[in-house]
Design a protein around this motif. Structure first.
Motif, PDB file in Angstrom:
ATOM      1  N   GLY A 151       6.951   9.918  -5.372  1.00 60.24           N
ATOM      2  CA  GLY A 151       6.554   9.542  -4.015  1.00 60.24           C
ATOM      3  C   GLY A 151       7.485   8.538  -3.395  1.00 60.24           C
ATOM      4  O   GLY A 151       7.817   8.604  -2.206  1.00 60.24           O
ATOM      5  N   ASP A 211       6.475  10.154 -13.194  1.00 56.51           N
ATOM      6  CA  ASP A 211       5.327   9.446 -12.653  1.00 56.51           C
ATOM      7  C   ASP A 211       5.181   9.765 -11.158  1.00 56.51           C
ATOM      8  O   ASP A 211       6.166   9.750 -10.419  1.00 56.51           O
ATOM      9  CB  ASP A 211       5.548   7.952 -12.865  1.00 56.51           C
ATOM     10  N   PRO A 212       3.959  10.041 -10.674  1.00 54.23           N
ATOM     11  CA  PRO A 212       3.764  10.340  -9.246  1.00 54.23           C
ATOM     12  C   PRO A 212       4.293   9.245  -8.326  1.00 54.23           C
ATOM     13  O   PRO A 212       4.809   9.534  -7.238  1.00 54.23           O
ATOM     14  CB  PRO A 212       2.240  10.472  -9.127  1.00 54.23           C
ATOM     15  N   ALA A 213       4.190   7.977  -8.756  1.00 57.88           N
ATOM     16  CA  ALA A 213       4.667   6.884  -7.915  1.00 57.88           C
ATOM     17  C   ALA A 213       6.173   6.950  -7.719  1.00 57.88           C
ATOM     18  O   ALA A 213       6.698   6.634  -6.644  1.00 57.88           O
ATOM     19  CB  ALA A 213       4.268   5.539  -8.526  1.00 57.88           C
ATOM     20  N   SER A 216      -0.650  16.375   5.201  1.00 56.19           N
ATOM     21  CA  SER A 216      -1.518  15.521   4.388  1.00 56.19           C
ATOM     22  C   SER A 216      -1.105  15.580   2.919  1.00 56.19           C
ATOM     23  O   SER A 216      -1.244  14.595   2.185  1.00 56.19           O
ATOM     24  CB  SER A 216      -2.983  15.937   4.546  1.00 56.19           C
ATOM     25  N   SER A 220       1.734  13.270   2.522  1.00 57.32           N
ATOM     26  CA  SER A 220       1.210  11.904   2.518  1.00 57.32           C
ATOM     27  C   SER A 220       0.661  11.526   1.144  1.00 57.32           C
ATOM     28  O   SER A 220       0.897  10.416   0.658  1.00 57.32           O
ATOM     29  CB  SER A 220       0.109  11.770   3.586  1.00 57.32           C
ATOM     30  N   ARG A 221      -0.057  12.460   0.520  1.00 57.08           N
ATOM     31  CA  ARG A 221      -0.613  12.192  -0.814  1.00 57.08           C
ATOM     32  C   ARG A 221       0.492  12.005  -1.846  1.00 57.08           C
ATOM     33  O   ARG A 221       0.429  11.122  -2.689  1.00 57.08           O
ATOM     34  CB  ARG A 221      -1.553  13.330  -1.239  1.00 57.08           C
ATOM     35  N   TRP A 222       1.523  12.838  -1.759  1.00 61.09           N
ATOM     36  CA  TRP A 222       2.620  12.722  -2.711  1.00 61.09           C
ATOM     37  C   TRP A 222       3.366  11.407  -2.516  1.00 61.09           C
ATOM     38  O   TRP A 222       3.704  10.736  -3.488  1.00 61.09           O
ATOM     39  CB  TRP A 222       3.583  13.903  -2.546  1.00 61.09           C
ATOM     40  N   SER A 226       2.281   8.644  -1.389  1.00 62.71           N
ATOM     41  CA  SER A 226       1.462   7.504  -1.803  1.00 62.71           C
ATOM     42  C   SER A 226       1.234   7.474  -3.316  1.00 62.71           C
ATOM     43  O   SER A 226       0.553   6.582  -3.828  1.00 62.71           O
ATOM     44  CB  SER A 226       0.116   7.518  -1.074  1.00 62.71           C
ATOM     45  N   GLY A 227       1.803   8.462  -4.026  1.00 60.97           N
ATOM     46  CA  GLY A 227       1.719   8.462  -5.475  1.00 60.97           C
ATOM     47  C   GLY A 227       0.399   8.945  -6.040  1.00 60.97           C
ATOM     48  O   GLY A 227       0.092   8.722  -7.215  1.00 60.97           O
ATOM     49  N   GLN A 228      -0.393   9.657  -5.236  1.00 63.99           N
ATOM     50  CA  GLN A 228      -1.683  10.155  -5.723  1.00 63.99           C
ATOM     51  C   GLN A 228      -1.518  11.333  -6.675  1.00 63.99           C
ATOM     52  O   GLN A 228      -2.317  11.523  -7.590  1.00 63.99           O
ATOM     53  CB  GLN A 228      -2.564  10.564  -4.544  1.00 63.99           C
ATOM     54  N   CYS A 229      -0.488  12.133  -6.460  1.00 66.64           N
ATOM     55  CA  CYS A 229      -0.240  13.303  -7.298  1.00 66.64           C
ATOM     56  C   CYS A 229       1.191  13.756  -7.050  1.00 66.64           C
ATOM     57  O   CYS A 229       1.902  13.160  -6.240  1.00 66.64           O
ATOM     58  CB  CYS A 229      -1.223  14.431  -6.971  1.00 66.64           C
TER      59      CYS A 229
END
Length: 282
Positions: free
Chosen positions: A8, A3-5, A33, A36-38, A40-43
């Motif tokens: 992250g 899971d990305p979350a 950036s 940061s996305r990883w 925050s669990g976005q991908c």
């Protein structure tokens, strides 16, 4: 890939444990950036990027991906939560050397030492270690427990409005964390806010976090100025030495000055090393 979350969660904790900025971690690998996305669990990053990030962080890639987790360590998420809660209820560390026993023992230690008004070992290394433990990402109760402990340790490290608000916010969504830890975290929020003359904000935090029960210390602080306990959650049956001390201190208002000071001094003496009791007994 997990899971990305989860990825992250681990990536952020390991990076912060290493004292590394997002830009430093990303340099030559990807953009800040993207990190940061990883986080925050976005991908999730690709396998190739995971290997490069892990190499820079000096740890096996499996630590970030949870591929080293053995599901046989747990029977169910609910079962794990019950074991953690029971460990606190008994007042004793879990026995044995199993991964679960070790994890719970460290959670108990962090919970004790994260209190801003007590001395002892720095809980930061231990909570950072928990953040990358395979058990931490096993079920919601373990993920949320470590997130809550991390927010508590941040208040101990820097006791200001920002960290206290962050702890209150974390409390509002970590509903799977053991209630005993959530009550302790709320007690910290309330003690800080009431201590700086913000009783309205403190009461709002107590209601907003939605705990089914609060500690006797929390109740005493919220009604210290004579406010009613209407609308507050009921007080938990189990009481710590601090709870007993605050229950006594809250009843001293009508005593003559000399008697009040004498009893307050005895109460403070009964809780050696508890700076919060000493502060309110003074």
């Amino acid at each position: 890939m997990d899971d990305p979350a989860i990825v992250g969660f681990r990536l952020r904790h390991v990076r912060e444990e290493r004292g590394m900025s997002q830009a430093a971690l990303a340099s030559g690998i990807c953009s800040a950036s993207a990190v940061s996305r990883w986080e925050s669990g976005q991908c999730v990053p690709s396998d190739e990027i995971i290997v490069q990030l892990a190499d820079r962080l000096a740890l096996p890639a499996e630590v970030l991906t949870r591929r080293d987790f053995d599901s046989r360590l747990l029977t169910s998420g609910d079962g794990f939560g019950e074991v953690v809660e029971a460990s606190f209820d008994t007042g004793r560390d879990t026995a044995g050397t199993s991964p679960m026993a070790s994890w719970i023992s460290r959670v108990r230690q962090v919970s004790r030492h994260a209190d801003p008004w007590t001395s002892g070992p720095d809980p930061r290394p231990m909570v950072d270690d928990l953040a990358v433990d395979p058990l931490t990402v096993s079920v919601p109760v373990s993920v949320e427990t470590v997130e809550l402990l991390d927010a508590m340790v941040r208040v101990k490290e820097t006791q200001d409005r920002e960290t206290v608000d962050a702890l209150a916010d974390t409390l509002s969504w970590t509903v799977d964390a053991p209630e005993v830890i959530r009550r302790t975290a709320l007690e910290t929020v309330i003690a800080v806010l009431v201590g700086v003359g913000m009783p309205v904000a403190a009461r709002g935090a107590a209601v907003r976090t939605g705990l089914p029960r609060i500690t006797a210390t929390t109740a005493a602080l919220l009604t210290w100025d004579g406010s009613s306990d209407d609308g507050l959650p009921p007080v938990a049956a189990d009481r710590s030495a601090r709870d007993v001390a605050f229950d006594v201190l809250s009843r001293l208002r009508d005593m003559p000055g000399d008697d009040r000071q004498r009893v307050a001094a005895l109460v403070a003496a009964s809780c050696p090393g508890d700076g919060l009791v000493s502060l309110w007994a003074g």
